[in-house]
Structure formats: structure tokens, C-alpha cells
Design a protein around this motif. Sequence first.
Motif, mmCIF file in Angstrom:
data_model
loop_
_atom_site.group_PDB
_atom_site.id
_atom_site.type_symbol
_atom_site.label_atom_id
_atom_site.label_comp_id
_atom_site.label_asym_id
_atom_site.label_seq_id
_atom_site.Cartn_x
_atom_site.Cartn_y
_atom_site.Cartn_z
ATOM 1 N N UNK A 112 0.824 -1.217 0.000
ATOM 2 C CA UNK A 112 0.000 0.000 0.000
ATOM 3 C C UNK A 112 0.851 1.257 0.000
ATOM 4 N N UNK A 113 0.323 2.329 -0.547
ATOM 5 C CA UNK A 113 0.922 3.630 -0.300
ATOM 6 C C UNK A 113 0.795 3.919 1.185
ATOM 7 N N UNK A 114 1.690 4.717 1.717
ATOM 8 C CA UNK A 114 1.715 4.974 3.158
ATOM 9 C C UNK A 114 0.413 5.542 3.690
ATOM 10 N N UNK A 115 -0.116 6.501 3.033
ATOM 11 C CA UNK A 115 -1.294 7.184 3.552
ATOM 12 C C UNK A 115 -2.507 6.831 2.713
ATOM 13 N N UNK A 116 -3.612 7.469 3.011
ATOM 14 C CA UNK A 116 -4.818 7.304 2.210
ATOM 15 C C UNK A 116 -5.460 8.666 2.061
ATOM 16 N N UNK A 117 -6.306 8.770 1.092
ATOM 17 C CA UNK A 117 -6.991 10.021 0.808
ATOM 18 C C UNK A 117 -8.349 9.967 1.487
#
Length: 191
Positions: A112-117
Motif C-alpha cells: 500500500x501507499x503509506x497514507x490514504x486520501x
Amino acid sequence: MPNYRRLYIPGGTFFFTLVTYHRQPHFSSSENVAKLRQAVAMVKKQMPFEILGAVILPDHIHFLWTLPEKDFNYSKRIGRIKVLFTHALRNQNNLPENISNSRKKHRESNVWQRRFWEHTLQQEEEIEIYLNYIHYNPVKHGLVSCPHLWPYSSFQTWVGKKAYSFDWACICHRQKVLIPNFDLIIDKVGE
């Protein structure tokens, strides 16, 4: 380091975008979609929330959730979903091996990308706009020609509730399609 601020409203409704690391198409296989759904179901059982809408695309996911009245902790739910899905991939030895030193330091995989939107919906009218965005997303990305053709979406559920017609934004019968306009939310969806 950037300062990320999230709006936490107990019982709020939120739109989320979760993206895979380097846009890897983890959800191109139905087996991985099933693993994701299992992770979501497990988290939903542990920490209840309502899923108003969802779409799973090969390299990202959109959700529209409403949390319980006195609960605001969507970050914990999303983190847990990411962990459970990553563990399911690890158990199948489907994880890529090339993990950067930074990711190792933070005990992260490269799933996963580190963060989320996240975007907090504060007006009732926004729900329809974001549901339309979710359901039209597979068409937008060129995966299918019509929303009803994408199997990993809440679109059919909403057709069953009579909120959409089966042929919403559909070109199957060579009809002229009114494509929804997402200009007002394009900077809030994280794509």
C-alpha cells in the motif's frame, strides 16, 4: 515533513481512496479481491461501520463509509484493513521482495501507499456525487464501457434499491450517455 490534517467527526460520512504501492495491480485477480473483502468484513465486525458505496479497481479502492454515532476512528479501520490484506498476501507468498530501507524502518510492506486520501462529506447532497464517482470510476479508467459491467462495485446494490437504473451511464444499447461531471470534486478524490 508535510502536516497532514484529517477531519474526524463522530458518526460522520467519509470518502476514501486507498492506493497500492507504485500502483501495483493487486486487485486484478478475483482471489485478491476476495482477500480484501474478507479483511473489510473482519474489520467491520470488530469495529462496525456502514459501507454506503465501494469500488475495487486493479490498483486502488474507493469507499464511502458512515461511522457509528459516537465513533470517528476511520484511520484505525483503514490501517487494520491494510494489515489484514497484507498478511493474506504474505500467507500466499504474493508479496514483492524489494522493500526500501525507509519502509523497513517503518515496518511497512510494499503493498500500500503509506497514507490514504480522505474527504469528509458535510452535506447530504455530496453523497450522491461521490456515489456517482465511485460507480463511474471503472468506466473512467477504461476498464469497462458501462458501470453495470464492473463486478467489484456497489452499483448493483444501488440498482436493487432503485437509486440507479440498470442502464445508468450505459452505452450498451447505443444510447447517448450523460457522463457525470466530477469537476467539483476532482481535487478531493486522491487519484
